[in-house]
Design a protein around this motif. Structure first.
Motif, PDB file in Angstrom:
ATOM      1  N   ASP A  91       0.828  -1.208   0.000  1.00 52.14           N
ATOM      2  CA  ASP A  91       0.000   0.000   0.000  1.00 52.14           C
ATOM      3  C   ASP A  91       0.862   1.257   0.000  1.00 52.14           C
ATOM      4  O   ASP A  91       0.524   2.246  -0.667  1.00 52.14           O
ATOM      5  CB  ASP A  91      -0.928   0.010   1.218  1.00 52.14           C
ATOM      6  N   GLU A  92       1.983   1.232   0.734  1.00 52.06           N
ATOM      7  CA  GLU A  92       2.859   2.397   0.802  1.00 52.06           C
ATOM      8  C   GLU A  92       3.525   2.658  -0.547  1.00 52.06           C
ATOM      9  O   GLU A  92       3.650   3.817  -0.975  1.00 52.06           O
ATOM     10  CB  GLU A  92       3.916   2.192   1.879  1.00 52.06           C
ATOM     11  N   SER A  95       0.981   4.111  -2.784  1.00 52.86           N
ATOM     12  CA  SER A  95       0.709   5.489  -2.376  1.00 52.86           C
ATOM     13  C   SER A  95       1.779   6.442  -2.887  1.00 52.86           C
ATOM     14  O   SER A  95       1.474   7.556  -3.339  1.00 52.86           O
ATOM     15  CB  SER A  95       0.624   5.574  -0.851  1.00 52.86           C
ATOM     16  N   GLN A  96       3.049   6.013  -2.824  1.00 53.34           N
ATOM     17  CA  GLN A  96       4.150   6.887  -3.223  1.00 53.34           C
ATOM     18  C   GLN A  96       4.327   6.964  -4.740  1.00 53.34           C
ATOM     19  O   GLN A  96       4.645   8.030  -5.274  1.00 53.34           O
ATOM     20  CB  GLN A  96       5.456   6.408  -2.581  1.00 53.34           C
ATOM     21  N   HIS A 147      -3.337  -4.762  -7.893  1.00 49.60           N
ATOM     22  CA  HIS A 147      -2.990  -3.440  -8.421  1.00 49.60           C
ATOM     23  C   HIS A 147      -2.497  -3.558  -9.865  1.00 49.60           C
ATOM     24  O   HIS A 147      -2.845  -2.733 -10.722  1.00 49.60           O
ATOM     25  CB  HIS A 147      -1.920  -2.788  -7.554  1.00 49.60           C
TER      26      HIS A 147
END
Length: 283
Positions: A91-92, A95-96, A147
């Motif tokens: 997820d990080e 997000s980035q 994703h």
């Protein structure tokens, strides 16, 4: 080899000074990829001598090197034995960077405490190897694949296996079992993800000159009354002399194959397990 410009790669187990993860990070950065690299925050006692102290800072040092190629490299510490941390890792990165194009599952459990006959193998050690070498790879794919599928642009997943994925040895039940299992996971995931143009492959190195700490090597050095660095140098020389190509495998040898499998040059290669060993194992 084709450029990886515009691609985002996540690499686990990337903090070793001479490791496959570092070599892969630098190779992919040189080809144009942006990177997210991760490792476990290890205590000093679990690091090889040349990584102790302040001179080497694990993934932070690798990121500094990778950024010299002019691309982004973010660092995230992650305990791969914990499902929630793997989910948060994915997820990080999303997000980035907004995406993950390439997932390199490179981390492995430290060898040594498992090096006993199967009837003496501690159950906790067995589960530790399963957690890091197999379950963590399954979870990384589980959380990253949706994703990749949603973006509809395909993707690349490369798992670092071993010659122990194809040949069992005495006192290696935990390590070899998890690496055999990794090839099964690679093949199944390859077929699951093929309709989405996401390839999944494995690399199978033989003995590699990584200098990553092995409890077994440390114990042997202690028994012989010599420094670990001295024992490692002797071992590297012996393995090199025994190799048909005359030297031990270096991390860069493995990274070169990982880079190819991660590139647009390998769109029709999936579910495969490629040896990188100098001719010590053929199947």
């Amino acid at each position: 080899m084709s450029s990886l410009k515009g691609k985002v790669a996540l690499i686990t187990g990337a903090g070793g000074r001479k490791g496959i993860g570092r070599a892969t990070a630098l190779k992919l950065a040189a080809l144009g990829a942006d990177l997210a690299i991760t490792d476990f925050a290890r205590p000093q006692t679990d690091l090889p001598p040349q990584e102790r102290g302040e001179q080497w800072r694990g993934i932070e040092s690798v990121a500094k090197e990778a950024r010299k190629h002019g691309h982004k490299c973010t660092t995230i510490f992650c305990d791969l034995s914990k499902s929630v941390e793997i989910r948060d890792l994915i997820d990080e990165v999303i997000s980035q960077f907004g995406k993950i194009d390439i997932l390199i599952n490179n981390a492995r459990a430290i060898i040594g405490k498992d090096r006993v006959p199967v009837w003496e193998l501690d159950e906790a050690e067995w589960h530790h190897f399963l957690d890091i070498n197999l379950t963590a790879v399954y979870l990384a794919i589980k959380y990253a694949a949706p994703h990749m599928i949603e973006r509809g642009q395909g993707g690349r997943i490369v798992n670092t296996a071993s010659d122990a994925s194809k040949r069992g040895k005495a006192t290696s039940s935990a390590y070899s079992s998890t690496k055999f299992g990794l090839l099964g996971l690679t093949q199944c995931a390859a077929l699951d993800l093929a309709p989405h143009k996401i390839t999944v492959n494995a690399v199978c190195p033989g003995s590699v000159n990584t200098d990553r700490l092995s409890y077994q090597e440390q114990a042997t050095a202690d028994e012989q009354g010599i420094p670990l660095e001295t024992y490692r140098a002797q071992l590297v020389e012996q393995l090199g002399q025994a190799n048909p190509l005359g030297r031990i495998v270096e991390s860069e040898d493995v990274a070169n194959l990982i880079a190819f499998l991660s590139s647009d040059d390998a769109p029709m290669i999936t579910g495969q397990a490629y040896n990188v060993n100098g001719g010590t194992l053929f199947h």
